[in-house]
Design an enzyme around this catalytic site. Structure first.
Site, short mmCIF file in Angstrom:
data_model
loop_
_atom_site.label_atom_id
_atom_site.label_comp_id
_atom_site.label_asym_id
_atom_site.label_seq_id
_atom_site.Cartn_x
_atom_site.Cartn_y
_atom_site.Cartn_z
N SER A 147 -6.91 3.65 -4.75
CA SER A 147 -5.45 3.16 -4.86
C SER A 147 -4.88 3.41 -6.23
CB SER A 147 -5.53 1.83 -4.46
OG SER A 147 -4.20 1.11 -4.96
N TYR A 160 -7.55 -7.33 -5.47
CA TYR A 160 -7.26 -5.82 -4.90
C TYR A 160 -7.32 -4.79 -6.08
CZ TYR A 160 -5.19 -1.89 -2.10
OH TYR A 160 -5.06 -0.61 -1.61
#
Length: 256
Positions: A147, A160
């Site tokens: 990400s 996350y």
């Protein structure tokens, strides 16, 4: 082998986790179109079956694997089933992931653990079981999905961020241990993509404007825009690429 032929995945089998929708489904379709046999994975048999039907209707060879990627026993059993069925996995894409948005001071341990297990521990478990078969064969491709938060933090998504930061170093660790055995382990870092997981963000006018203004491309990414990078990393075209993370982000990480 010609340069074009080096991207051909004919004769290879790819397991894509979390592939009944979103980024995983798009990459599964792309690999299938490049010639691979694909194994779709998820926990919901109905959604996996629906995605598999779409690919079969398009003429592709598809298998379905319903198991929870966060459970060690489930992952081990799934690979033993692949072995029994004669499915020799050449490519793994560790795509399964979830999000949980909450300030860290309010974050419960259970929510932290759930995100870490789904986004990071699953990649360790799947990668380990795949590599246990790839190492003796002397070949294999492992692609972990990172990400933007593999490089930079953002408030309210701490677990996350930690998981995706871990994906970057897990990928480098895999390369360090397995490169000499003919395995390439790399990662893709998607930018802000138009997926189900981001629907609420797209609908938020302020956030939508921020993404578009912050991204040099001036827009959100489409799931199919990961496919070219996934095929490159899954194919023999990337045989000397190892331990890298390629950001597909419209240029967001390149600018202040």
């Amino acid at each position: 082998m010609t340069e074009t032929a080096s991207f051909d995945l004919t004769g290879r089998t790819a397991l894509i986790t979390g592939s009944s929708r979103g980024l995983g489904k798009a990459m599964a379709q792309g690999l299938a179109e490049a010639g691979a046999v694909v194994i779709l994975n998820g926990r919901n048999a109905e959604t996996v079956a629906a995605a598999a039907r779409e690919l079969r209707d398009a003429g592709h060879t598809v298998h379905e694997a319903i198991f929870d990627v966060t459970g060690e026993a489930a992952v081990v059993a799934a690979f033993e089933k692949f072995d029994a069925e004669g499915l020799e996995i050449d490519i793994v894409i560790n795509n399964a992931g979830i999000q949980h948005r909450q300030p860290m001071l309010e974050l419960a341990l259970a929510d932290w653990q759930r995100v870490i297990d789904t986004n990071l521990t699953s990649a360790f478990l799947i990668g380990r079981e795949a590599a246990r078969r790839m190492v003796p064969r002397g070949r294999g491709k492992i692609i972990n999905i990172g990400s933007l938060t593999s490089a930079l933090a953002r408030a309210t998504v701490i677990p996350y961020t930690v998981a995706k930061g871990g994906i970057k170093l897990l990928t480098q660790g895999m390369a360090a241990e397995w490169a000499a055995s003919g395995i390439q382990a790399n990662a893709i870092g998607p930018g802000y993509m138009l997926t189900d997981m981001n629907e609420a963000l797209v609908a938020n006018k302020d956030f939508d404007n921020w993404v578009k203004s912050r991204t040099p491309a001036g827009r959100w990414g489409q799931p199919e825009e990961l496919v070219g990078t996934a095929i490159f990393l899954a194919s023999s075209a990337s045989d000397y690429v190892n331990g890298q993370i390629i950001y597909v982000d419209g240029g967001m990480l390149s600018v202040l």
